[in-house]
Design a protein around this motif. Structure first.
Motif, short mmCIF file in Angstrom:
data_model
loop_
_atom_site.label_atom_id
_atom_site.label_comp_id
_atom_site.label_asym_id
_atom_site.label_seq_id
_atom_site.Cartn_x
_atom_site.Cartn_y
_atom_site.Cartn_z
N VAL A 1 6.93 3.36 -2.72
CA VAL A 1 8.15 4.09 -3.04
C VAL A 1 9.17 3.94 -1.91
CG1 VAL A 1 9.11 6.32 -3.71
CG2 VAL A 1 6.77 5.73 -4.37
N ALA A 2 8.69 3.98 -0.67
CA ALA A 2 9.58 3.88 0.48
C ALA A 2 10.34 2.55 0.47
CB ALA A 2 8.79 4.03 1.78
N TRP A 3 9.69 1.47 0.10
CA TRP A 3 10.37 0.18 0.05
C TRP A 3 11.50 0.19 -0.97
CZ3 TRP A 3 10.76 -3.29 3.52
CH2 TRP A 3 9.71 -3.57 4.39
N SER A 4 11.28 0.83 -2.11
CA SER A 4 12.34 0.93 -3.11
C SER A 4 13.51 1.74 -2.58
CB SER A 4 11.79 1.59 -4.39
OG SER A 4 10.81 0.78 -5.00
N VAL A 5 13.21 2.81 -1.86
CA VAL A 5 14.27 3.64 -1.28
C VAL A 5 15.07 2.85 -0.26
CG1 VAL A 5 14.75 5.68 0.13
CG2 VAL A 5 13.04 5.80 -1.69
N LEU A 6 14.38 2.09 0.59
CA LEU A 6 15.09 1.27 1.58
C LEU A 6 16.06 0.30 0.91
CD1 LEU A 6 12.38 0.24 4.23
CD2 LEU A 6 14.13 2.03 4.42
#
Length: 255
Positions: free
Chosen positions: A221-226
């Motif tokens: 999820v963090a990669w998508s947010v970045l």
């Protein structure tokens, strides 16, 4: 390696003390951003600063606030923005699961309201309090953590489903209002089940290792947010990005 152009940017993450929010905060730090986290308890903040956010070289700041309490949240946003030296991105990650497994007759008014207050009102209030600061930035963004539960339903998740459905439309409404005059992009990431303490608690499991379905990691999820926060995604606005391994794309046709 692609440069996401987030180095030196200033970010506030609500729910940043655990789960998805903590993974998002750590990911921004790895990109060279300065990060402020908001969490509901001092204990959660202390664990985060001693764990995943340790050794951050003075690039992480923390404040304790209840995202559903506007005065508390306003103080936290102002405090963190001041310490960060401005604000470029916010990530609304604070959330609760509610009365998981409860039938319609078993869901309480108090429990339903709590889920909406944290998951929906909390996201709205964070954007509202951060907006005056984001309007001063040149490439600002807002990312809200939604869920596939905003698109599909499962039994025993009435309040959670309702709250995440509201996030989809809140994302659309904010994306229009904030982009026209201020070019602030607003998107949401909508994962299926994510291996977090909240998800384990809500589903009553100690581990997702042997479940018969794919599970996101907080880092997924963090990669998508970045990406959605990066100026490289400058044309993406008003999108609720599904992260569910394609399950919602499947037909019910028995073939």
């Amino acid at each position: 390696m692609t440069d996401l152009r987030l180095e030196g940017s200033r970010v506030i993450v609500s729910g940043g003390g655990s789960g998805i929010g903590l993974a998002v905060a750590a990911a921004f730090l790895r990109e060279g951003a300065k990060v402020g986290i908001i969490s509901r308890t001092a204990q959660t903040v202390e664990r985060a600063l001693a764990g995943a956010l340790a050794d951050s070289d003075g690039l992480v700041f923390a404040s304790v606030a209840d995202v559903s309490d506007e005065s508390s949240l306003a103080e936290a946003v102002l405090d963190l923005t001041t310490r960060l030296g401005g604000l470029d991105h916010i990530v609304a990650s604070a959330g609760v699961e509610g009365e998981m497994g409860a039938s319609l007759e078993e869901v309480t008014e108090q429990g339903f309201r709590e889920v909406l207050n944290v998951n929906v009102l909390g996201a709205f209030l964070l954007v509202k309090q951060a907006a005056p600061h984001l309007k001063l930035a040149s490439e600002a963004s807002v990312t809200i953590i939604g869920s596939d539960s905003g698109f599909v339903a499962a039994p025993g998740m009435l309040a959670y489903n309702a709250s995440k459905g509201a996030i989809v439309q809140l994302t659309r409404a904010l994306s229009f209002e904030l982009y026209e005059d201020f070019k602030i992009r607003v998107n949401s990431v909508c994962p299926s089940i994510v291996d977090t303490p909240m998800a384990r608690r809500g589903m009553g499991v100690d581990s997702f290792n042997d479940v018969p379905f794919p599970v996101n990691t907080p880092d997924d999820v963090a990669w998508s947010v970045l990406f959605l926060s990066s100026p490289l995604s400058r044309a993406i606005n008003g999108v609720s990005l599904m992260s569910d391994f394609g399950y919602s794309a499947r037909s019910s046709f028995p073939a």
